[in-house]
Design an enzyme around this catalytic site. Structure first.
Site, PDB file in Angstrom:
ATOM      1  N   VAL A   6       0.818  -1.215   0.000  1.00 32.35           N
ATOM      2  CA  VAL A   6       0.000   0.000   0.000  1.00 32.35           C
ATOM      3  C   VAL A   6       0.851   1.264   0.000  1.00 32.35           C
ATOM      4  CG1 VAL A   6      -1.734   1.313   1.271  1.00 32.35           C
ATOM      5  CG2 VAL A   6      -1.829  -1.183   1.259  1.00 32.35           C
ATOM      6  N   CYS A   7       0.493   2.199  -0.870  1.00 30.79           N
ATOM      7  CA  CYS A   7       1.072   3.535  -0.769  1.00 30.79           C
ATOM      8  C   CYS A   7      -0.035   4.564  -0.896  1.00 30.79           C
ATOM      9  CB  CYS A   7       2.180   3.772  -1.798  1.00 30.79           C
ATOM     10  SG  CYS A   7       1.631   4.231  -3.431  1.00 30.79           S
ATOM     11  N   GLY A   8       0.323   5.819  -0.833  1.00 35.89           N
ATOM     12  CA  GLY A   8      -0.695   6.863  -0.816  1.00 35.89           C
ATOM     13  C   GLY A   8      -1.460   6.960  -2.115  1.00 35.89           C
TER      14      GLY A   8
END
Lengths: 90, 159
Positions: A6-8
């Site tokens: 997960v990233c932004g």
């Protein structure tokens, strides 16, 4: 097994994390699907995943999910990813 | 894995020996470099700064390295990168990976379709010897030359 990186925004750091996680899984001989996701869809995707990999800031955003949330400090440190994945899978 | 990062990076999108006073200025430089390479419009630069203001310094994904980026938007003209190496590292507020001396600007028009670029980027960023040489490079042309011919490194070591 399903693992989510997960990233932004879902275009950058999560893709790098996904690639390195796949590399680690191959070395460990573990068969798993790794998907990159942005923070907006991560909570939903975490419902049918075993493990969520992300950075410390975003782990707080993801909050409480059934999947194990693992914080990775250095996305390029294969040893760190290996260690944390291994202990999560034990 | 043999995709060459130099092919994905426009010379106009590289800054060496840059000087900034704070992380906002560092991201602004990376954004300006994307604009100079025809990758994004100025609006994307604001989006990259807003992303850090909202989500924190999570873009500092390894010691000394920030991947400045935002989500696909009309401000993205094509998939592309910028490269900004800083003379004096700046703090982004990351607990473990501060201070930052290399800022990579990244833009993509969608969630897929830039995988080769990311693989090439990972290949460079995970090669510690090459990365050190790239950060010491004196000009954009030298950055591209090192990326295209990593064997220059060995030549350098023996000369």
């Amino acid at each position: 097994m399903k693992i989510i990186a997960v990233c932004g925004m879902g275009i950058g750091t999560s893709v790098l994390l996904k690639m390195n996680t796949e590399k680690v899984l191959r070395t460990l001989g573990i068969d798993a699907d790794v998907e990159a996701a942005d923070i907006g869809v991560a909570r939903g995707m975490a419902r049918d995943a075993e493990i969520v990999l992300t950075s410390e800031e975003l782990a707080e955003e993801i909050g409480d999910v059934d999947a194990q949330v693992i914080v990775i400090d250095n996305f390029f440190d294969l040893e760190e990813i290996t260690e944390k994945l291994t202990s999560a899978l034990e | 894995m043999a995709v060459n990062l130099a092919a994905e990076l426009d010379e106009a999108s590289i800054r060496t020996h840059a000087t900034v006073t704070d992380w906002q200025a560092a991201i602004t430089l990376a954004g300006d470099a994307l604009v100079a390479g025809g990758v994004t419009t100025d609006e994307y630069t604001n989006e990259m700064i807003a992303a850090v203001e909202k989500l924190g310094p999570y873009i500092v994904i390894a010691p000394g390295l920030a991947i400045a980026h935002s989500r696909p938007s009309p401000a993205v003209l094509r998939a592309g990168l910028s490269w900004v190496s800083l003379d004096e590292p700046v703090r982004f507020g990351h607990k473990k990976n501060d201070p930052v001396s290399l800022v990579i600007g990244l833009a993509a028009p969608d969630h897929e379709g830039h995988l080769e670029m990311m693989q090439a980027l990972a290949g460079v960023l995970m090669n510690a010897e090459l990365l050190a040489a790239l950060q010491a490079a004196d000009s954009p042309a030298q950055v591209l030359a090192l990326m295209s011919n990593p064997e220059l490194l060995t030549g350098k070591a023996h000369s």
